[in-house]
Design a protein around this motif. Structure first.
Motif, PDB file in Angstrom:
ATOM      1  N   LEU A 174       0.822  -1.222   0.000  1.00 55.29           N
ATOM      2  CA  LEU A 174       0.000   0.000   0.000  1.00 55.29           C
ATOM      3  C   LEU A 174       0.851   1.265   0.000  1.00 55.29           C
ATOM      4  CD1 LEU A 174      -3.103  -0.440   2.312  1.00 55.29           C
ATOM      5  CD2 LEU A 174      -3.030  -0.032  -0.140  1.00 55.29           C
ATOM      6  N   LEU A 175       1.959   1.231   0.759  1.00 47.80           N
ATOM      7  CA  LEU A 175       2.787   2.438   0.869  1.00 47.80           C
ATOM      8  C   LEU A 175       3.323   2.848  -0.502  1.00 47.80           C
ATOM      9  CD1 LEU A 175       4.028   4.421   2.945  1.00 47.80           C
ATOM     10  CD2 LEU A 175       6.068   2.993   2.918  1.00 47.80           C
ATOM     11  N   GLY A 176       3.880   1.862  -1.232  1.00 57.15           N
ATOM     12  CA  GLY A 176       4.428   2.149  -2.565  1.00 57.15           C
ATOM     13  C   GLY A 176       3.342   2.659  -3.503  1.00 57.15           C
ATOM     14  N   ALA A 177       2.174   1.985  -3.460  1.00 50.37           N
ATOM     15  CA  ALA A 177       1.076   2.393  -4.346  1.00 50.37           C
ATOM     16  C   ALA A 177       0.572   3.778  -3.969  1.00 50.37           C
ATOM     17  CB  ALA A 177      -0.053   1.372  -4.260  1.00 50.37           C
ATOM     18  N   GLY A 178       0.525   4.040  -2.670  1.00 47.16           N
ATOM     19  CA  GLY A 178       0.057   5.349  -2.206  1.00 47.16           C
ATOM     20  C   GLY A 178       1.011   6.460  -2.640  1.00 47.16           C
ATOM     21  N   LEU A 179       2.309   6.188  -2.487  1.00 47.64           N
ATOM     22  CA  LEU A 179       3.305   7.225  -2.769  1.00 47.64           C
ATOM     23  C   LEU A 179       3.467   7.485  -4.263  1.00 47.64           C
ATOM     24  CD1 LEU A 179       6.182   6.403  -0.276  1.00 47.64           C
ATOM     25  CD2 LEU A 179       4.436   8.158  -0.111  1.00 47.64           C
ATOM     26  N   PHE A 180       3.483   6.421  -5.044  1.00 46.21           N
ATOM     27  CA  PHE A 180       3.817   6.582  -6.462  1.00 46.21           C
ATOM     28  C   PHE A 180       2.601   6.612  -7.383  1.00 46.21           C
ATOM     29  CE2 PHE A 180       7.745   4.752  -4.715  1.00 46.21           C
ATOM     30  CZ  PHE A 180       8.643   5.710  -5.144  1.00 46.21           C
ATOM     31  N   ILE A 181       1.451   6.167  -6.896  1.00 45.73           N
ATOM     32  CA  ILE A 181       0.283   6.142  -7.782  1.00 45.73           C
ATOM     33  C   ILE A 181      -0.813   7.089  -7.282  1.00 45.73           C
ATOM     34  CG2 ILE A 181      -1.488   4.656  -8.849  1.00 45.73           C
ATOM     35  CD1 ILE A 181       0.544   2.300  -8.399  1.00 45.73           C
ATOM     36  N   PHE A 182      -1.260   6.852  -6.036  1.00 43.37           N
ATOM     37  CA  PHE A 182      -2.415   7.620  -5.565  1.00 43.37           C
ATOM     38  C   PHE A 182      -2.083   9.098  -5.342  1.00 43.37           C
ATOM     39  CE2 PHE A 182      -5.437   9.117  -2.344  1.00 43.37           C
ATOM     40  CZ  PHE A 182      -6.613   8.844  -3.009  1.00 43.37           C
ATOM     41  N   LEU A 183      -0.987   9.350  -4.606  1.00 39.60           N
ATOM     42  CA  LEU A 183      -0.668  10.754  -4.282  1.00 39.60           C
ATOM     43  C   LEU A 183      -0.349  11.595  -5.520  1.00 39.60           C
ATOM     44  CD1 LEU A 183       1.307  10.718  -0.913  1.00 39.60           C
ATOM     45  CD2 LEU A 183      -0.989  11.527  -1.364  1.00 39.60           C
ATOM     46  N   PRO A 184       0.495  11.101  -6.452  1.00 41.79           N
ATOM     47  CA  PRO A 184       0.732  11.921  -7.658  1.00 41.79           C
ATOM     48  C   PRO A 184      -0.562  12.182  -8.431  1.00 41.79           C
ATOM     49  CG  PRO A 184       2.341  10.166  -7.525  1.00 41.79           C
ATOM     50  CD  PRO A 184       1.338   9.906  -6.456  1.00 41.79           C
ATOM     51  N   GLY A 185      -1.418  11.136  -8.514  1.00 39.81           N
ATOM     52  CA  GLY A 185      -2.696  11.299  -9.207  1.00 39.81           C
ATOM     53  C   GLY A 185      -3.577  12.314  -8.507  1.00 39.81           C
ATOM     54  N   LEU A 186      -3.571  12.256  -7.178  1.00 42.86           N
ATOM     55  CA  LEU A 186      -4.386  13.186  -6.392  1.00 42.86           C
ATOM     56  C   LEU A 186      -3.921  14.628  -6.623  1.00 42.86           C
ATOM     57  CD1 LEU A 186      -6.541  13.256  -4.016  1.00 42.86           C
ATOM     58  CD2 LEU A 186      -4.587  13.437  -2.502  1.00 42.86           C
ATOM     59  N   PHE A 187      -2.607  14.841  -6.549  1.00 40.17           N
ATOM     60  CA  PHE A 187      -2.080  16.198  -6.738  1.00 40.17           C
ATOM     61  C   PHE A 187      -2.293  16.677  -8.167  1.00 40.17           C
ATOM     62  CE2 PHE A 187       0.644  15.195  -2.928  1.00 40.17           C
ATOM     63  CZ  PHE A 187      -0.040  16.066  -2.104  1.00 40.17           C
ATOM     64  N   PHE A 188      -2.198  15.748  -9.108  1.00 43.32           N
ATOM     65  CA  PHE A 188      -2.437  16.105 -10.513  1.00 43.32           C
ATOM     66  C   PHE A 188      -3.879  16.612 -10.674  1.00 43.32           C
ATOM     67  CE2 PHE A 188      -3.313  14.925 -15.013  1.00 43.32           C
ATOM     68  CZ  PHE A 188      -2.283  15.632 -15.623  1.00 43.32           C
ATOM     69  N   GLY A 189      -4.804  15.882 -10.045  1.00 37.88           N
ATOM     70  CA  GLY A 189      -6.222  16.283 -10.095  1.00 37.88           C
ATOM     71  C   GLY A 189      -6.458  17.623  -9.434  1.00 37.88           C
ATOM     72  N   LEU A 190      -5.822  17.817  -8.268  1.00 35.47           N
ATOM     73  CA  LEU A 190      -6.007  19.084  -7.543  1.00 35.47           C
ATOM     74  C   LEU A 190      -5.432  20.250  -8.339  1.00 35.47           C
ATOM     75  CD1 LEU A 190      -5.104  17.990  -3.899  1.00 35.47           C
ATOM     76  CD2 LEU A 190      -7.370  18.575  -4.780  1.00 35.47           C
ATOM     77  N   LEU A 191      -4.288  19.995  -8.971  1.00 31.62           N
ATOM     78  CA  LEU A 191      -3.621  21.040  -9.757  1.00 31.62           C
ATOM     79  C   LEU A 191      -4.496  21.477 -10.928  1.00 31.62           C
ATOM     80  CD1 LEU A 191      -0.719  22.416  -9.928  1.00 31.62           C
ATOM     81  CD2 LEU A 191      -0.276  20.781 -11.741  1.00 31.62           C
ATOM     82  N   LEU A 192      -5.130  20.483 -11.568  1.00 33.53           N
ATOM     83  CA  LEU A 192      -5.948  20.800 -12.748  1.00 33.53           C
ATOM     84  C   LEU A 192      -7.415  21.009 -12.402  1.00 33.53           C
ATOM     85  CD1 LEU A 192      -4.364  18.295 -15.305  1.00 33.53           C
ATOM     86  CD2 LEU A 192      -3.858  20.699 -15.014  1.00 33.53           C
ATOM     87  N   LYS A 193      -7.712  21.052 -11.097  1.00 33.57           N
ATOM     88  CA  LYS A 193      -9.084  21.249 -10.607  1.00 33.57           C
ATOM     89  C   LYS A 193     -10.048  20.271 -11.296  1.00 33.57           C
ATOM     90  CE  LYS A 193      -8.377  26.066  -9.361  1.00 33.57           C
ATOM     91  NZ  LYS A 193      -6.954  26.132  -9.685  1.00 33.57           N
ATOM     92  N   ALA A 194      -9.720  18.983 -11.226  1.00 35.16           N
ATOM     93  CA  ALA A 194     -10.526  17.952 -11.893  1.00 35.16           C
ATOM     94  C   ALA A 194     -11.855  17.743 -11.164  1.00 35.16           C
ATOM     95  CB  ALA A 194      -9.743  16.648 -11.925  1.00 35.16           C
TER      96      ALA A 194
END
Lengths: 610, 258
Positions: free
Chosen positions: A136-156
């Motif tokens: 979970l840690l690896g998936a959270g750090l490299f998949i979920f968090l970057p995706g989350l920040f990408f969404g927040l950045l682009l106001k998805a």
């Protein structure tokens, strides 16, 4: 015996997969809870340090990545996400293999569970869940968090986050399944009796990789060049296009489409990622289950598949019966050197055959490679002389540290060396030999190799090589003394063989030892500025009083520096050898004395007693 | 329920080219204590692992209470209990928690399992330490916990692999009494052991396995008549398994000792 109820005549009603799954999952949770409850305060504190380091690394990398995302075009952003997702899958595979090995092959409960009337699918489902959980840690750090920040950045929109969850789950399942498949190969290679060793080995590799990862910010900052992620990605168009053929690329495509409002496209890519993950996950799961059921993966607690050693032929006697000798007086006269060599050989074989031991030698090698690389290739990486200085210091610390492991290595078998008629110098010298030989070979290679690489003159190289032998022996003698008095054995962490306090004390004494040797060597290799000062000092007469006596003593000590060079060099070497011999033989004698009294390996535990 | 509770038909297990168990045909009836003997590496543990469903046979079948262990594993396992030679338990569970888990795995209602766990803990003298983690238990105490766990669900078939290893004399005696009582109540006990005294005094019948093949079976008296001597089971065992060839060596050692 009236408390024994009569045996069952009929099997109890069957239970569903989910009932079995819930029961086993609850047991797993209870085990984890009991384990955490048993942790000592110091275990929590030790855990806090890597957690803080990880947070610092994350903040650094997060800032870099977030800053880079702001300047990227959607296409490059997609490529960046692909790369991160790929790292997520790789980390899931990497850590998943260790977790799968520990929870499947090393598991001590499989035999018990297989005999119980629970579905084997439920057993392996819980085991797989625990592997996925450790990823979970690896998936959270490299998949979920970057995706989350990408969404927040682009106001998805909200739907974007649904795709993000699907992609995270899909890639996590894919990584876990691939880890289980890889683990199948590992389980076929590693024999059951070496499974614990293999976990230590895999764990040590993970540790080294993590340690090297933590050097990334350091390297970036040392290089003095900023990290231009957007620019680098922009020049890697071809690589980014190839990514679109892989599931991590599909995940990135789904998120970029989702962020732009193309939810149908995002759904399609998400479903494709999930479908592939399922297609890999289901066969992997079934293969693992079938492997254990059919017996082509043996349970680690089962019989080992050791190679049969060649039987040694004993010369038969005339009557056809192998000669069996009664007690022979001449055996008592055998030289204790045989015993010393037996002890050394035992330790050397143990080091050779236990791959975890190699990491004691491999870690300094990797760290030194880092230092050498930095000194040779990075601008301002450090002076060459200071590199040799580091190596000499490292020889001292490394030798002491390896000797510190010596008596703890006996673990639960310490009774053996305490009960054989060898106590005293055969045991201690045997231990010294085993500690010094591999260390010395490694450090001599490192020292001379580095000295040649940086172009030191041959006479200096020879002097250094000889010095390393003496230094290694002295530091090892100090290490042995602390080892025999502070050795411990932790069944949970077999490599933890010495108390923390003893390690610190050994390091301090070794520092003092090195300092004394360095002072004595000043007579042989006097620094020019010191010689200038000495030449200008006026002659001094003895006067009573504490500061005066002290000053007189210092002057007396500096007097040989004014002697003729040949006399000064000989005096310097003699004093150095005297100090070395005092330390070496002093500590060896103390260790021998303790060995005669008997040594005790203290049983340590990582957990509180209840 | 059939009278024969353990049955194997041509049971075979191969590991690569090595045959661990070769065409084993065996029948053990209700109320019988069957001693399974054989030298090290003869295939005893592999047979027990196939009977418990831990290993799938390469050929042949094994039946527990008439249920094929491969085709109907859950039903068959619900009726049997297994006592392994190594008491590997969950170190991070207490004895009471472990017994509760075993009762849950064997589908015993909670109210019954609590009461039975208490009785078994008392019987094996574990009451005082029932709430301590199993990692702190000695080998013998773990063995007792395993035995208590094996009895908690009233098994009809009890498969035991070296059950007395690590037990003190009082506990070993208790175990023998438990085995006799369970057999009296109609259960089947299949016990693999190297202690021939147990086999001779406790077992109704014994089977001797050598190199994966059953070379003899019957009551100790029947074996004596087969061999045609009035020797002890130990002598019969040594003669049948070919270990008698060491006799001369043993005698020469005895000669040296004098």
């Amino acid at each position: 015996m009236n408390i024994l109820p009569p045996p069952l005549t009929q099997a109890p009603p069957a239970r569903s997969f989910w009932q079995d799954f819930r029961l086993l999952a609850a047991t797993q949770l209870r085990l984890t809870r009991n384990k955490l409850r048993q942790w000592r305060l110091r275990t929590w504190l030790f855990l806090a340090l890597p957690t803080l380091s990880l947070l610092a690394l994350l903040i650094f990398l997060g800032e870099t990545a977030y800053g880079a995302l702001e300047t990227m075009t959607p296409e490059i952003g997609q490529g960046f996400l692909s790369l991160l997702f790929m790292a997520g899958v790789i980390s899931s595979i990497f850590f998943g293999v260790t977790a799968a090995f520990a929870s499947l092959y090393m598991s001590e409960d499989l035999e018990l569970l297989f005999v119980a009337p629970v579905s084997t699918r439920a057993i392996f489902a819980v085991k797989t869940l625990s592997v996925a959980f450790s990823n979970l840690l690896g998936a959270g750090l490299f998949i979920f968090l970057p995706g989350l920040f990408f969404g927040l950045l682009l106001k998805a929109s909200v739907l974007y986050y649904l795709w993000l969850i699907l992609i995270t789950l899909g890639l996590l399942a894919l990584g876990t399944a691939l880890a289980e498949l890889l683990n199948l190969i590992v389980m076929r290679i590693v024999p059951p009796h070496r499974s614990k060793e293999a976990v230590g080995f895999i764990g040590a590799i993970s540790g080294i990789v993590i340690a090297l990862l933590f050097q990334i910010p350091n390297l970036i900052m040392s290089s003095g060049v900023g990290l231009d992620l957007a620019g680098w990605l922009g020049s890697q168009q071809q690589l980014l296009q190839v990514m679109n053929w892989f599931p991590w690329g599909w995940g990135a495509l789904a998120l970029v489409s989702g962020s732009q409002g193309s939810h149908l496209v995002a759904l399609s890519w998400s479903l494709l990622t999930l479908a592939l993950a399922t297609a890999v996950f289901v066969p992997a799961f079934l293969l693992v289950e079938r492997g254990f059921r059919r017996g082509w993966i043996s349970l680690s607690q089962g019989g080992s598949s050791r190679k049969k050693a060649k039987a040694r032929k004993i010369k038969p006697a005339a009557n056809g019966i192998a000669p069996v000798r009664a007690w022979d007086e001449s055996l008592a006269l055998a030289s204790p050197i045989h015993g010393m060599w037996a002890v050394a050989k035992k330790d050397l074989l143990s080091i050779k055959r236990d791959t975890r031991e190699w990491f004691g030698y491999l870690t300094p090698l990797l760290l030194m490679m880092f230092f050498v690389g930095r000194a040779l290739f990075l601008p301002g990486g450090g002076a060459e002389e200071s590199l040799v200085g580091i190596l000499i210091m490292y020889t001292v610390m490394f030798s002491g540290n390896m000797a510190l492991q010596s008596f703890g290595r006996e673990g639960e078998s310490s009774w053996l060396l305490n009960s054989v008629p060898l106590a005293g110098w055969p045991v201690v010298w045997g231990k010294l030999l085993a500690a010094v030989l591999p260390t010395l070979i490694l450090m001599e290679l490192l020292l001379t190799g580095t000295a040649i690489a940086i172009g030191l003159p041959p006479n200096i190289i020879i002097a250094m090589a000889l010095g390393a032998i003496l230094i290694s022996l002295g530091a090892s003698a100090i290490g042995l003394f602390y080892s025999i008095n502070n050795c411990r054995y932790n069944p949970d962490v077999p490599q933890q063989r010495i108390s923390f306090g003893a390690t610190i004390m050994m390091f301090l004494i070794n520092l003092l030892f090195t300092g004394l040797l360095a002072l004595c060597l000043v007579y042989t290799f006097p620094p020019a500025p010191l010689m200038d000062i000495i030449q200008q000092l006026p002659p001094m007469d003895f006067v009573w009083g504490f500061p005066e006596t002290l000053l007189y003593l210092v002057c007396l000590l500096t007097r040989p520096l004014t002697w003729a060079p040949a006399l000064r060099v000989i005096f310097g070497l003699a004093v150095t050898m005297l100090v070395w011999a005092a330390v070496f033989f002093g500590f060896m004698q103390a260790t021998v004395r303790q060995s005669r009294k008997g040594f005790r390996v203290q049983l340590a535990t990582s957990f509180k007693k209840r | 329920m059939e009278n024969v509770l353990i049955k194997t038909e041509n049971l075979t297990k191969r590991f690569g080219t090595a045959t661990a168990v070769n065409g084993l045909n065996l029948e053990v009836k209700a109320g019988e204590i069957f001693g399974f003997l054989g030298p090290n590496g003869s295939g005893k543990t592999t047979t027990i692992k196939m009977l418990t469903g831990l290993l799938e046979p390469t050929a042949g079948s094994a039946f527990i209470c008439g249920l094929d262990i491969v085709k109907e594993p859950a039903k068959a396992k619900a009726l049997l209990a297994y006592v392994p030679d190594q008491p590997k338990l969950y170190g991070k569970l207490t004895a009471r928690e472990f017994l509760a888990l075993m009762a849950d795995l064997y589908r015993i209602p909670r109210e019954i399992s609590r009461q039975r766990a208490q009785q078994l803990l008392a019987m094996f003298d574990l009451e005082n330490r029932a709430d301590e983690l199993l990692e702190g238990y000695s080998h013998g105490m773990r063995q007792k916990v395993i035995l208590a766990a094996a009895l908690i669900h009233q098994p009809r078939v009890l498969l035991m692999d070296e059950p007395t290893v690590g037990l003190d004399p009082a506990s070993a005696r208790l175990l023998k009494d438990v085995m006799a009582e369970l057999a009296r109540q109609g259960a089947t006990i299949f016990v693999s052991t190297h202690i021939l005294e147990i086999a001779e005094r406790l077992c109704h019948r014994v089977g001797i396995l050598k190199e994966g093949q059953l070379i003899a079976q019957g009551s100790p008296e029947e074996l004596r008549s087969q061999v045609g001597s009035s020797e002890s089971l130990e002598d019969i065992f040594l003669e049948l398994t070919g270990s008698a060839e060491h006799d001369e060596l043993i005698k020469s050692l005895e000669g040296n000792g004098r």
